[in-house]
Write an enzyme that holds these catalytic residues in place. Structure first.
Site, PDB file in Angstrom:
ATOM      1  N   CYS A 172      -2.307  -1.350  -1.424  1.00 66.24           N
ATOM      2  CA  CYS A 172      -3.249  -0.279  -1.477  1.00 66.24           C
ATOM      3  C   CYS A 172      -3.840  -0.479  -0.124  1.00 66.24           C
ATOM      4  O   CYS A 172      -4.747  -1.194   0.192  1.00 66.24           O
ATOM      5  CB  CYS A 172      -4.502  -0.365  -2.560  1.00 66.24           C
ATOM      6  SG  CYS A 172      -5.712   0.794  -2.168  1.00 66.24           S
TER       7      CYS A 172
ATOM      8  N   CYS B 131      -7.732   0.415   0.110  1.00 62.72           N
ATOM      9  CA  CYS B 131      -8.952  -0.430  -0.517  1.00 62.72           C
ATOM     10  C   CYS B 131      -8.045  -1.484  -1.319  1.00 62.72           C
ATOM     11  O   CYS B 131      -7.668  -2.051  -0.592  1.00 62.72           O
ATOM     12  CB  CYS B 131      -9.897   0.539  -1.270  1.00 62.72           C
ATOM     13  SG  CYS B 131      -8.969   1.510  -2.548  1.00 62.72           S
ATOM     14  N   SER B 132      -8.239  -1.547  -2.498  1.00 60.37           N
ATOM     15  CA  SER B 132      -7.639  -2.706  -3.375  1.00 60.37           C
ATOM     16  C   SER B 132      -7.319  -2.150  -4.590  1.00 60.37           C
ATOM     17  O   SER B 132      -7.480  -2.892  -5.492  1.00 60.37           O
ATOM     18  CB  SER B 132      -8.539  -3.812  -3.318  1.00 60.37           C
ATOM     19  OG  SER B 132      -9.713  -3.525  -3.812  1.00 60.37           O
ATOM     20  N   CYS B 133      -6.858  -0.886  -4.911  1.00 58.86           N
ATOM     21  CA  CYS B 133      -6.395  -0.283  -6.169  1.00 58.86           C
ATOM     22  C   CYS B 133      -5.295  -1.162  -6.566  1.00 58.86           C
ATOM     23  O   CYS B 133      -4.574  -1.796  -6.081  1.00 58.86           O
ATOM     24  CB  CYS B 133      -5.695   0.989  -6.096  1.00 58.86           C
ATOM     25  SG  CYS B 133      -7.193   2.100  -5.420  1.00 58.86           S
TER      26      CYS B 133
END
Lengths: 193, 95
Positions: A98, A101-103
């Site tokens: 991702c 962000c950090s999906c």
């Protein structure tokens, strides 16, 4: 007093009270959500992978609708983004990142590992994915095409890796035990060890 | 109406960041780049409105495949990037 200066415990209690009073989320629902978040771990995803390796009908469902496949194994998915499953094939490998962000598919893989959220992983996964894989010790056989899946919006993605050749006749439980977090992100590939 | 798989698309070369506060799920590296639509993933509330608590209409979300070395000028031939892009960021490329 500003919200930033408020005592966090009091703030949380006030927020919970407002959520309950407005009928948005009651204490039981919040407790249930915390419980399922805590229970989520790569073991859930590994269960799905092992079942897909041994049960063609489940494999088809998993590729068609990851959310329904997870729910069919009792993994709580309510209120979460849809789960998509990326099928590795002998000539096609997938790597999930991702960049924004950090999906991460938390319901089936738990909390993302620290490196998944690092700026370095996010940048290099799209720009130099094969160099990154090499650092994980992952060498794709000649002829294998790599697809980097950037999880930018409303889906969450996991990889259904290839079943190692030397695992014929293994039980689902034995298969699940060899599937690691990184195998379902695509930085590594499962080993029959 | 949603775009069909196989459609050649270009991501808009738009930079709303320059104009003011915004929340965008379209990565910088694909803006202005051409790719191939793989499939319609579904319709989702527009995150650009959701982030500011505005009414958020449903927008189609697509999986779009890009040539990886084509974007970065390095990498292995045949490698690809698969990115979720909202329909309002895509223009159909007419051959």
């Amino acid at each position: 007093m500003s919200v930033l200066a408020a005592d966090s415990v009091n703030l949380l209690a006030a927020l919970r009270a407002v959520l309950a009073a407005k009928g948005i989320a009651g204490p039981e629902e919040i407790a249930g959500q915390i419980r399922s978040t805590d229970e989520a771990s790569p073991a859930q995803g590994a269960r799905m992978v092992a079942k897909a390796w041994t049960d063609p009908a489940f494999r088809a469902l998993m590729l068609e609708d990851g959310t329904r496949a997870a729910e069919s194994l009792g993994i709580p998915m309510r209120g979460l983004p849809p789960l998509g499953v990326l099928e590795d094939r002998p000539e096609a490998h997938h790597l999930v990142v991702c960049t924004l962000c950090s999906c991460y598919p938390r319901a089936v893989l738990g909390y993302p590992p620290f490196w998944y959220k690092s700026a370095s992983y996010r940048a290099r996964a799209v720009r130099d994915p094969r160099g990154l894989l090499l650092e994980w010790g992952t060498v794709l056989p000649a002829g294998v095409k790599l697809t980097v899946v950037d999880s930018t919006a409303d889906y969450r993605w996991m990889v259904l890796p290839l079943r190692p050749a030397a695992t014929a006749g293994w039980s689902e439980a034995k298969l699940a035990a060899i599937v690691r977090e990184g195998d379902m992100i695509g930085v590594t590939i499962p080993l029959a060890s | 109406m949603s775009l069909a798989p196989g459609t050649k698309v270009r991501v808009k070369d738009d930079w709303p960041e320059i104009r003011g506060p915004c929340h965008i799920r379209t990565p910088h590296y694909v803006r202005g780049e051409c790719g191939t639509l793989v499939r319609h993933l579904g319709d989702f509330a527009n995150p650009e409105d959701l982030a500011f608590a505005r009414p958020a209409p449903l927008r189609p979300l697509y999986h779009v495949r890009f040539d990886q070395p084509g974007i970065w000028g390095e990498g292995a031939a045949g490698d690809a990037l698969l990115v979720e892009v909202f329909g309002h960021w895509l223009e159909v490329v007419t051959p």
